[in-house]
Design a protein around this motif. Structure first.
Motif, PDB file in Angstrom:
ATOM      1  N   ASN A  18      -3.712 -10.999   6.305  1.00 43.82           N
ATOM      2  CA  ASN A  18      -3.962 -12.207   5.551  1.00 43.82           C
ATOM      3  C   ASN A  18      -4.861 -11.917   4.346  1.00 43.82           C
ATOM      4  OD1 ASN A  18      -4.361 -14.784   4.662  1.00 43.82           O
ATOM      5  ND2 ASN A  18      -4.352 -15.621   6.744  1.00 43.82           N
ATOM      6  N   ALA A  19      -4.316 -12.088   3.159  1.00 46.22           N
ATOM      7  CA  ALA A  19      -5.037 -11.750   1.929  1.00 46.22           C
ATOM      8  C   ALA A  19      -6.196 -12.705   1.642  1.00 46.22           C
ATOM      9  CB  ALA A  19      -4.077 -11.722   0.761  1.00 46.22           C
ATOM     10  N   LYS A  20      -6.236 -13.848   2.330  1.00 44.34           N
ATOM     11  CA  LYS A  20      -7.329 -14.800   2.059  1.00 44.34           C
ATOM     12  C   LYS A  20      -8.693 -14.255   2.497  1.00 44.34           C
ATOM     13  CE  LYS A  20      -6.889 -17.532   6.261  1.00 44.34           C
ATOM     14  NZ  LYS A  20      -6.308 -18.688   6.884  1.00 44.34           N
ATOM     15  N   TYR A  21      -8.702 -13.165   3.287  1.00 49.78           N
ATOM     16  CA  TYR A  21      -9.975 -12.579   3.709  1.00 49.78           C
ATOM     17  C   TYR A  21     -10.606 -11.738   2.608  1.00 49.78           C
ATOM     18  CZ  TYR A  21      -7.801 -13.537   8.232  1.00 49.78           C
ATOM     19  OH  TYR A  21      -7.176 -14.121   9.283  1.00 49.78           O
ATOM     20  N   VAL A  22      -9.851 -11.414   1.589  1.00 49.33           N
ATOM     21  CA  VAL A  22     -10.347 -10.467   0.590  1.00 49.33           C
ATOM     22  C   VAL A  22     -11.384 -11.090  -0.346  1.00 49.33           C
ATOM     23  CG1 VAL A  22      -9.711  -8.975  -1.336  1.00 49.33           C
ATOM     24  CG2 VAL A  22      -8.276  -9.078   0.686  1.00 49.33           C
ATOM     25  N   SER A  46      -5.169  -2.202  -1.513  1.00 46.77           N
ATOM     26  CA  SER A  46      -4.058  -1.487  -0.871  1.00 46.77           C
ATOM     27  C   SER A  46      -4.054  -1.773   0.633  1.00 46.77           C
ATOM     28  CB  SER A  46      -4.187   0.017  -1.144  1.00 46.77           C
ATOM     29  OG  SER A  46      -5.431   0.477  -0.678  1.00 46.77           O
ATOM     30  N   PHE A  47      -3.148  -1.150   1.349  1.00 46.96           N
ATOM     31  CA  PHE A  47      -3.007  -1.411   2.784  1.00 46.96           C
ATOM     32  C   PHE A  47      -3.051  -0.122   3.580  1.00 46.96           C
ATOM     33  CE2 PHE A  47      -0.765  -4.622   0.387  1.00 46.96           C
ATOM     34  CZ  PHE A  47      -1.296  -5.780   0.901  1.00 46.96           C
ATOM     35  N   LYS A  48      -3.547  -0.259   4.813  1.00 48.76           N
ATOM     36  CA  LYS A  48      -3.558   0.884   5.730  1.00 48.76           C
ATOM     37  C   LYS A  48      -3.239   0.354   7.127  1.00 48.76           C
ATOM     38  CE  LYS A  48      -7.221   3.841   3.784  1.00 48.76           C
ATOM     39  NZ  LYS A  48      -8.628   4.245   3.955  1.00 48.76           N
ATOM     40  N   PRO A  92      -3.901  -3.761  11.228  1.00 49.05           N
ATOM     41  CA  PRO A  92      -3.518  -3.667   9.824  1.00 49.05           C
ATOM     42  C   PRO A  92      -4.718  -3.989   8.939  1.00 49.05           C
ATOM     43  CG  PRO A  92      -2.332  -5.443  10.925  1.00 49.05           C
ATOM     44  CD  PRO A  92      -3.078  -4.703  11.985  1.00 49.05           C
ATOM     45  N   THR A  93      -4.890  -3.202   7.899  1.00 48.76           N
ATOM     46  CA  THR A  93      -6.131  -3.237   7.125  1.00 48.76           C
ATOM     47  C   THR A  93      -5.880  -3.429   5.629  1.00 48.76           C
ATOM     48  OG1 THR A  93      -7.119  -1.731   8.730  1.00 48.76           O
ATOM     49  CG2 THR A  93      -8.182  -1.838   6.583  1.00 48.76           C
ATOM     50  N   GLU A 120      -8.228 -10.164  12.160  1.00 49.22           N
ATOM     51  CA  GLU A 120      -7.104 -11.015  12.546  1.00 49.22           C
ATOM     52  C   GLU A 120      -7.647 -12.347  13.033  1.00 49.22           C
ATOM     53  OE1 GLU A 120      -3.482  -8.302  14.205  1.00 49.22           O
ATOM     54  OE2 GLU A 120      -5.257  -8.474  15.454  1.00 49.22           O
ATOM     55  N   GLU A 121      -6.868 -13.396  12.805  1.00 55.77           N
ATOM     56  CA  GLU A 121      -7.298 -14.698  13.299  1.00 55.77           C
ATOM     57  C   GLU A 121      -7.089 -14.733  14.799  1.00 55.77           C
ATOM     58  OE1 GLU A 121      -5.634 -18.008  11.155  1.00 55.77           O
ATOM     59  OE2 GLU A 121      -6.183 -17.059   9.264  1.00 55.77           O
TER      60      GLU A 121
END
Lengths: 173, 125
Positions: A4-8, A33-35, A135-136, A155-156
Motif C-alpha cells: 500500500n503506497a499510502k504508507y510512504v 522501489s520495491f523489494k 513486500p517492501t 501490512e494492514e
C-alpha cells in the motif's frame, strides 16, 4: 503480494522534518522501489518494529560515513569521545523519532493504536539481522552526506486477518 | 529554576541516552537539578519512590515496562506526582490516554528546548 503506497508519504514527511530539526540539514526525496523483504542496502541498519492496526518493520539503512556525519550534527558541542559513546544510541533515537512521527501521521484514529518497538541497530558488513518476509516499499532520501534508505514493510491488520483467518496469527514484532 | 534557593529536582526517564543528554543540557543551565535517570518503566517507578523528584519526564516506548504503565503506577502511588510525557509517538490516542491518567503535559520528539522548558515550568507552577 499487496503493497500500500499510502504508507510512504507519512515516512517522507516525518523523515524530512525530523532530520531537518535534529541534524539541521536538508533532505531531498529520491526514488521509490520495491523489494520482497526490507533487506538493507548499506552497512548501518536500524530496525523498528510496528504493531497495532498495521504490523511489520521499518528498516533505515545508510553508509557508515553518513551515519557518522548525522550523529556529529545531532550531537553538536559534544566531544569526539562523547559522540563515540552515544553513536549507536543516537542513530536508534533518530529512527525512533522518524517512525514515531510517521505513526502519528498514519494513525488519525482516536480509537486505534499503533505502537513501535525500541530500535535494533546493526553495523558492519557481516551482521545477520532478522527481517520480516513482507513486500517492501523502499524509499530513497538524499542528504548532503549521502543517501538514506527507508524500507517500509507494513501490512494492514485486516489484510493479515483475511489471509490468516483471524487475529490469533498476529503478534508483536 | 530555584524556589527559595532550592533547585527543583527532576527524574529523566528515557531508554535513549541521546534524549536524556538533551533534556539535561536544556534543564541544568536553567537551574534544575537532575536527581536521577531511568531507562525503563520499572526503573522509573523504583527511582521515583526512592528519590521523590518534583517532576518526571517520561518516554513511552521502552522495554520491560512502557512509560504509560510506569506513569499510571507512579500516579497510583502518588497522585500528586508531576509527570510530563516526552515521546515520538504523537498519536491522539496516546495523548488522550496520558491526560486521562493525570499526566501534566505531552511533548512530541523531536522538540525545541523552549517546548521542554515551558512544559516543565508550567507543570511545576
Amino acid at each position: 503480494m499487496k503493497i500500500n503506497a499510502k504508507y510512504v508519504n507519512p515516512f517522507i514527511e516525518a523523515a524530512i522534518n525530523v532530520i531537518k530539526q535534529v541534524a539541521k540539514i536538508q533532505v531531498r526525496r529520491g526514488h521509490l522501489s520495491f523489494k520482497a523483504k526490507p533487506e538493507p542496502s548499506f552497512g548501518v541498519s536500524i530496525i523498528v518494529g510496528v504493531y497495532g492496526f498495521l504490523t511489520g518493520q521499518v528498516v533505515y539503512s545508510m553508509k557508515t560515513e553518513v551515519a557518522e556525519r548525522l550523529v556529529e550534527k545531532m550531537l553538536v558541542g559534544k566531544s569526539p569521545e562523547e559522540r563515540k559513546v552515544l553513536y549507536i544510541d543516537t542513530l536508534g533515537e533518530l529512527a525512533n523519532m522518524i517512525t514515531g512521527n510517521a505513526t502519528a501521521l498514519l494513525n488519525q484514529h482516536k480509537d486505534l493504536s499503533l505502537n513501535i518497538t525500541t530500535p535494533a541497530i546493526a553495523t558492519g558488513e557481516n551482521i545477520s539481522i532478522t527481517l520480516v518476509q513482507k513486500p517492501t516499499l523502499v524509499l530513497g532520501l538524499y542528504t548532503q552526506y549521502g543517501p538514506i534508505e527507508i524500507s517500509i514493510a507494513l501490512e494492514e491488520r485486516d489484510v493479515i486477518d483475511e489471509i490468516d483467518g483471524g487475529e490469533g496469527a498476529l503478534s508483536e514484532v | 529554576m530555584a524556589e527559595n534557593g532550592k533547585k527543583k529536582r527532576i527524574l529523566i526517564v528515557d531508554d535513549a541516552a541521546f534524549i536524556r543528554t538533551m533534556v539535561k543540557d536544556i534543564l541544568v543551565p536553567r537551574g534544575f537539578e537532575i536527581v536521577g535517570e531511568a531507562t525503563n518503566g520499572n526503573e522509573a517507578v523504583q527511582k521515583y519512590m526512592e528519590l521523590k523528584p518534583d517532576l518526571v519526564t517520561m518516554d513511552i516506548t521502552m522495554k520491560e515496562k512502557d512509560g504509560l504503565e510506569a506513569a499510571r503506577e507512579i500516579l497510583k502511588r502518588d497522585p500528586n506526582a508531576r509527570i510530563i510525557m516526552v515521546t515520538a509517538l504523537g498519536q491522539e490516542k496516546m495523548l488522550l490516554e496520558s491526560f486521562k491518567i493525570g499526566v501534566k503535559d505531552f511533548v512530541v520528539k523531536p522538540f525545541e528546548p523552549e517546548r521542554i522548558l515551558s512544559a516543565v515550568e508550567k507543570a511545576l507552577a
